[in-house]
Motif scaffolding. Structure first.
Motif, PDB file in Angstrom:
ATOM      1  N   PHE A 130       0.838  -1.206   0.000  1.00 56.02           N
ATOM      2  CA  PHE A 130       0.000   0.000   0.000  1.00 56.02           C
ATOM      3  C   PHE A 130       0.867   1.248   0.000  1.00 56.02           C
ATOM      4  O   PHE A 130       1.844   1.342   0.739  1.00 56.02           O
ATOM      5  N   SER A 131       0.505   2.226  -0.788  1.00 56.21           N
ATOM      6  CA  SER A 131       1.244   3.487  -0.834  1.00 56.21           C
ATOM      7  C   SER A 131       0.381   4.562  -1.474  1.00 56.21           C
ATOM      8  O   SER A 131      -0.470   4.287  -2.325  1.00 56.21           O
ATOM      9  N   LEU A 132       0.604   5.814  -1.037  1.00 49.26           N
ATOM     10  CA  LEU A 132      -0.072   6.959  -1.647  1.00 49.26           C
ATOM     11  C   LEU A 132       0.747   7.542  -2.792  1.00 49.26           C
ATOM     12  O   LEU A 132       0.357   8.571  -3.363  1.00 49.26           O
ATOM     13  N   ALA A 133       1.871   6.864  -3.139  1.00 54.38           N
ATOM     14  CA  ALA A 133       2.739   7.364  -4.205  1.00 54.38           C
ATOM     15  C   ALA A 133       2.006   7.591  -5.521  1.00 54.38           C
ATOM     16  O   ALA A 133       2.255   8.597  -6.207  1.00 54.38           O
ATOM     17  N   PRO A 134       1.077   6.727  -5.926  1.00 52.31           N
ATOM     18  CA  PRO A 134       0.391   6.937  -7.208  1.00 52.31           C
ATOM     19  C   PRO A 134      -0.387   8.250  -7.288  1.00 52.31           C
ATOM     20  O   PRO A 134      -0.652   8.749  -8.382  1.00 52.31           O
ATOM     21  N   ILE A 135      -0.782   8.818  -6.134  1.00 54.67           N
ATOM     22  CA  ILE A 135      -1.533  10.088  -6.169  1.00 54.67           C
ATOM     23  C   ILE A 135      -0.716  11.246  -5.605  1.00 54.67           C
ATOM     24  O   ILE A 135      -1.259  12.278  -5.225  1.00 54.67           O
ATOM     25  N   GLY A 136       0.625  11.057  -5.528  1.00 58.06           N
ATOM     26  CA  GLY A 136       1.489  12.152  -5.086  1.00 58.06           C
ATOM     27  C   GLY A 136       2.006  12.008  -3.687  1.00 58.06           C
ATOM     28  O   GLY A 136       2.458  12.995  -3.085  1.00 58.06           O
ATOM     29  N   GLY A 137       1.958  10.793  -3.155  1.00 62.64           N
ATOM     30  CA  GLY A 137       2.402  10.582  -1.779  1.00 62.64           C
ATOM     31  C   GLY A 137       3.847  10.941  -1.522  1.00 62.64           C
ATOM     32  O   GLY A 137       4.212  11.318  -0.407  1.00 62.64           O
ATOM     33  N   GLU A 138       4.703  10.827  -2.559  1.00 65.49           N
ATOM     34  CA  GLU A 138       6.114  11.154  -2.379  1.00 65.49           C
ATOM     35  C   GLU A 138       6.482  12.491  -3.019  1.00 65.49           C
ATOM     36  O   GLU A 138       7.652  12.854  -3.075  1.00 65.49           O
ATOM     37  N   THR A 139       5.461  13.215  -3.514  1.00 64.31           N
ATOM     38  CA  THR A 139       5.742  14.517  -4.141  1.00 64.31           C
ATOM     39  C   THR A 139       4.977  15.624  -3.415  1.00 64.31           C
ATOM     40  O   THR A 139       5.365  16.042  -2.332  1.00 64.31           O
ATOM     41  N   TRP A 140       3.859  16.076  -4.001  1.00 66.38           N
ATOM     42  CA  TRP A 140       3.152  17.211  -3.421  1.00 66.38           C
ATOM     43  C   TRP A 140       2.540  16.894  -2.064  1.00 66.38           C
ATOM     44  O   TRP A 140       2.493  17.757  -1.175  1.00 66.38           O
ATOM     45  N   ILE A 141       2.061  15.652  -1.852  1.00 67.44           N
ATOM     46  CA  ILE A 141       1.530  15.283  -0.537  1.00 67.44           C
ATOM     47  C   ILE A 141       2.649  15.305   0.503  1.00 67.44           C
ATOM     48  O   ILE A 141       2.456  15.754   1.638  1.00 67.44           O
ATOM     49  N   ALA A 142       3.829  14.834   0.101  1.00 66.02           N
ATOM     50  CA  ALA A 142       4.973  14.842   1.012  1.00 66.02           C
ATOM     51  C   ALA A 142       5.323  16.266   1.434  1.00 66.02           C
ATOM     52  O   ALA A 142       5.621  16.539   2.610  1.00 66.02           O
ATOM     53  N   THR A 143       5.286  17.181   0.484  1.00 70.15           N
ATOM     54  CA  THR A 143       5.586  18.585   0.798  1.00 70.15           C
ATOM     55  C   THR A 143       4.545  19.159   1.756  1.00 70.15           C
ATOM     56  O   THR A 143       4.892  19.860   2.728  1.00 70.15           O
ATOM     57  N   LEU A 144       3.273  18.876   1.489  1.00 62.23           N
ATOM     58  CA  LEU A 144       2.215  19.364   2.379  1.00 62.23           C
ATOM     59  C   LEU A 144       2.376  18.805   3.788  1.00 62.23           C
ATOM     60  O   LEU A 144       2.176  19.510   4.783  1.00 62.23           O
ATOM     61  N   GLN A 145       2.733  17.527   3.892  1.00 59.84           N
ATOM     62  CA  GLN A 145       2.946  16.927   5.213  1.00 59.84           C
ATOM     63  C   GLN A 145       4.057  17.642   5.962  1.00 59.84           C
ATOM     64  O   GLN A 145       3.924  17.937   7.157  1.00 59.84           O
ATOM     65  N   ASP A 146       5.133  17.942   5.282  1.00 57.11           N
ATOM     66  CA  ASP A 146       6.244  18.652   5.909  1.00 57.11           C
ATOM     67  C   ASP A 146       5.813  20.028   6.407  1.00 57.11           C
ATOM     68  O   ASP A 146       6.065  20.397   7.563  1.00 57.11           O
ATOM     69  N   LEU A 147       5.176  20.782   5.530  1.00 58.51           N
ATOM     70  CA  LEU A 147       4.803  22.156   5.865  1.00 58.51           C
ATOM     71  C   LEU A 147       3.735  22.203   6.956  1.00 58.51           C
ATOM     72  O   LEU A 147       3.827  23.006   7.900  1.00 58.51           O
ATOM     73  N   PHE A 148       2.744  21.324   6.842  1.00 58.72           N
ATOM     74  CA  PHE A 148       1.661  21.374   7.831  1.00 58.72           C
ATOM     75  C   PHE A 148       2.059  20.734   9.160  1.00 58.72           C
ATOM     76  O   PHE A 148       1.436  21.008  10.184  1.00 58.72           O
ATOM     77  N   ALA A 149       3.090  19.927   9.152  1.00 59.26           N
ATOM     78  CA  ALA A 149       3.625  19.446  10.428  1.00 59.26           C
ATOM     79  C   ALA A 149       4.197  20.618  11.221  1.00 59.26           C
ATOM     80  O   ALA A 149       3.979  20.733  12.442  1.00 59.26           O
ATOM     81  N   ILE A 150       4.904  21.500  10.517  1.00 60.66           N
ATOM     82  CA  ILE A 150       5.433  22.695  11.186  1.00 60.66           C
ATOM     83  C   ILE A 150       4.303  23.617  11.616  1.00 60.66           C
ATOM     84  O   ILE A 150       4.308  24.161  12.729  1.00 60.66           O
ATOM     85  N   LEU A 151       3.300  23.781  10.752  1.00 58.84           N
ATOM     86  CA  LEU A 151       2.156  24.617  11.120  1.00 58.84           C
ATOM     87  C   LEU A 151       1.421  24.045  12.327  1.00 58.84           C
ATOM     88  O   LEU A 151       0.972  24.797  13.207  1.00 58.84           O
TER      89      LEU A 151
END
Length: 635
Positions: A78-99
């Motif tokens: 299982f992975s979210l990579a096909p819908i951007g899990g390692e790209t734009w979703i990864a970036t959002l996770q990083d930024l919103f973790a700080i937020l």
């Protein structure tokens, strides 16, 4: 474990009486979108609203990480990579973790540094546990991603995790071990969070939206009717409250916004709307050994302290309905004969004479004798406007002159009006909210019978409390009248050019929004239009319109003594008006307000600084202007 901890609440809701809250689905969804999506009430307190919005949005973004954490181990491959899990979703996770961490930091600053008074009585330890769990969840998420990057994963889409990876690399931390530790810490913190939630105020994460969705959509001024299936009028057990009233208890966030605006709490009386709800919540599902609800969980003094101003419900971001619970418990006290002496005297007068003043009915229209013209008897001749005058406007010497002034204004505008004379009874608005449902029904039915026997087009009231009862509560008896407040009619007459007024010199006036005219029935604009039309400069107090502060008279409080009061709400309000500076008049649009605030000005010794006037007194007709201007100056 989560289900086990939630079982008693689920059982209580499942066995609660029914409530009809499934109508108008689109309107209900719109309310949820406004309250939660736009944070409409939350943002009334900017810091609290912003930090909550940050945490709220971050929660949804970081939920993708939770899906990945559990999905990757439960479902191999299982992975979210096909819908951007390692790209734009990864970036959002990083930024919103700080937020998220920033939001938690602001929450900590608010709770432990600013320490708002509204948090008094809320569970600080509960908040601390949640903050720790959130930090563990977010921190482990970031360090797990950093460990993966340290182990060779692509970190180009994760700026924060990449920076942490460089720190771990310099520290010589083994990547695989760190990744496993952080993964299990992340999963463990999430599971601990879920297990903890059922016993925490943070249940509102899951219950706020349903509670808002199932909010009461009846007119705000309608008090709860006694359900037909209920054996007695009142409630003395938590299990007698319907499922929505019980859901309220579980949805409380302990934010204290209701407590901060409560006039009874501010006055030092033993009522905090927040503690009322949390005390009942803690007793919910307590079993037969639990203390009695009325007189046990909730004291009698707490219930009698309420002014029914509705400020608590207006402030609550999750639409908790405090007043229906208080009214239902008051009904039980009345049914048991537990009534304070002052209230008992008023109810006795109302039963015998139809008014709280203890005056004969034949004296109700005595104020008309000093008018230079006759007032029609609406019982014997048709009128356009049936004027329901009310007790204080009819009997109280401090208000009768205002009543005559309103009659003179209506006559000057050629309004065809009449009154019920001695057939009028107290509207029953405060009687019902004091819990005397039987007496309310008697008064209401008497007035309805007299009104229906008259020929008229619409009803005008002097008292906002009467306005509310006739407009809203009487609908329970099938009586639907067009009812308006005298300020609305006068504003209508001025707009139509039917009143020729002398324009004042622009003196500054502040205006007090009566609870039952403004917050209950939306009558905010007409009084302000009249003030401006009279030539005065309006300067609203900080607490105005929906956020107006109650005078302390409503819900039967005007009939009770001031035992335990540290500062009367009316005096608190006058101090607020004085803080504005150069304000000449404190304008009111309710007979009870005239009584309460005149007494407050005298008690504070500031009669030379601030004049309490009814809005009608500011309206000076061009005919006889000198006489009227003199009356305003000496009021």
């Amino acid at each position: 474990m989560t289900g086990w901890r939630a079982r008693r609440y689920v059982f209580a809701l499942a066995n609660a009486p029914k409530a009809a809250r499934f109508d108008q689905p689109m309107r209900r969804l719109e309310g949820v979108a406004t309250a939660i999506g736009l944070h409409r009430k939350m943002l009334r307190k900017p810091l609290a609203g912003v930090l909550h919005a940050i945490i709220f949005i971050s929660f949804f973004v970081l939920f993708t990480a939770t899906i990945e954490a559990f999905g990757s181990r439960l479902f191999p491959g299982f992975s979210l990579a096909p819908i951007g899990g390692e790209t734009w979703i990864a970036t959002l996770q990083d930024l919103f973790a700080i937020l998220m961490l920033i939001g938690v930091g602001l929450a900590l600053y608010q709770r432990y540094v600013l320490r708002p008074a509204r948090f008094k009585g809320s569970s600080g330890s509960d908040a601390a546990v949640i903050y720790v769990l959130i930090v563990l969840i977010v921190g482990s998420l970031l360090f797990e991603a950093a460990a993966r990057i340290l182990g060779g994963a692509d970190g180009s889409w994760r700026p924060v995790a990449s920076w942490l990876a460089s720190l771990l690399g310099r520290a010589g931390v083994p990547a695989h071990v760190m990744e496993e530790i952080c993964y299990w810490l992340h999963v463990g913190a999430i599971l601990a969070f879920l297990v903890y939630i059922p016993g925490s105020k943070h249940r509102h994460m899951f219950l706020a939206a349903p509670n808002i969705y199932f909010r009461n959509l009846e007119p705000r001024g309608t008090a709860p009717a006694v359900p037909r299936e209920r054996e007695s009028p009142g409630v003395d057990k938590l299990s007698q409250f319907d499922w929505k009233q019980q859901l309220d208890l579980l949805s409380c966030t302990e934010c204290g916004r209701c407590q901060a605006v409560c006039p009874a709490y501010s006055a030092g009386l033993p009522l905090s709307p927040k503690m009322l709800i949390t005390d009942m919540r803690d007793a919910l599902g307590g079993g037969p050994a639990a203390a009695p609800l009325v007189g046990g969980v909730i004291s009698e003094a707490t219930l009698w302290a309420c002014t029914t101003c509705r400020a608590c419900m207006e402030a609550c971001p999750v639409e908790i309905e405090h007043l229906p619970k208080i009214i239902d418990m008051r009904r039980h006290l009345i049914d048991e004969g537990h009534v304070s002496p002052g209230l008992q005297d008023a109810l006795s007068n109302l039963t015998r004479l139809g008014n709280s003043m203890g005056k004969p009915s034949k004296m109700r229209a005595r104020w008309t004798r000093e008018l230079g013209f006759p007032v029609k008897d609406a019982r014997s001749e048709p009128v356009d406007v049936l004027w329901f005058v009310g007790d204080y406007a009819s009997y109280d010497p401090r208000v009768q002159e205002i009543t005559r002034k309103v009659a003179e204004l209506l006559t000057a505008a050629n309004v065809d009006f009449g009154i019920l004379f001695d057939a009028e009874r107290n509207s029953g608005n405060d009687v019902r909210r004091a819990g005397e449902e039987g007496l309310f029904e008697t008064l209401a039915q008497s007035n309805i019978d007299e009104i229906k026997a008259c020929s008229f087009n619409r009803i005008m009231t002097t008292d906002p409390h009467s306005l509310n009862a006739l407009k809203n509560d009487y609908r329970h008896f099938g009586a639907a009248f067009e009812v308006l407040h005298y300020t609305a009619l006068l504003a209508e007459l001025i707009a139509a050019g039917k009143l020729d007024l002398v324009v004042a010199d622009g003196a500054r006036v502040t205006y007090h929004d009566p609870c039952y005219l403004g917050r209950y029935n939306g009558g905010f604009d007409a009084p302000r239009e009249l003030i401006r039309a009279a030539g005065y400069q309006l300067h609203d107090m900080p607490r105005c319109r929906e956020n107006s502060f109650c005078c302390g008279a409503g819900g039967g409080r005007i009939w009770q003594n001031d035992d335990g009061v540290t500062e009367r709400p009316s005096e608190n309000r006058i101090r607020e008006a004085l803080s504005l500076g150069d304000v000449a008049y404190f304008a009111v649009a309710c007979p009870k307000d005239k009584v309460m605030y005149t007494a407050a000005v005298d008690a504070l010794g500031v009669a030379d600084k601030l004049k309490v006037v009814d809005i009608a007194e500011l309206l000076v007709l061009r005919t006889g202007a000198a006489l009227e201007e003199s009356a305003v100056e000496t009021t």
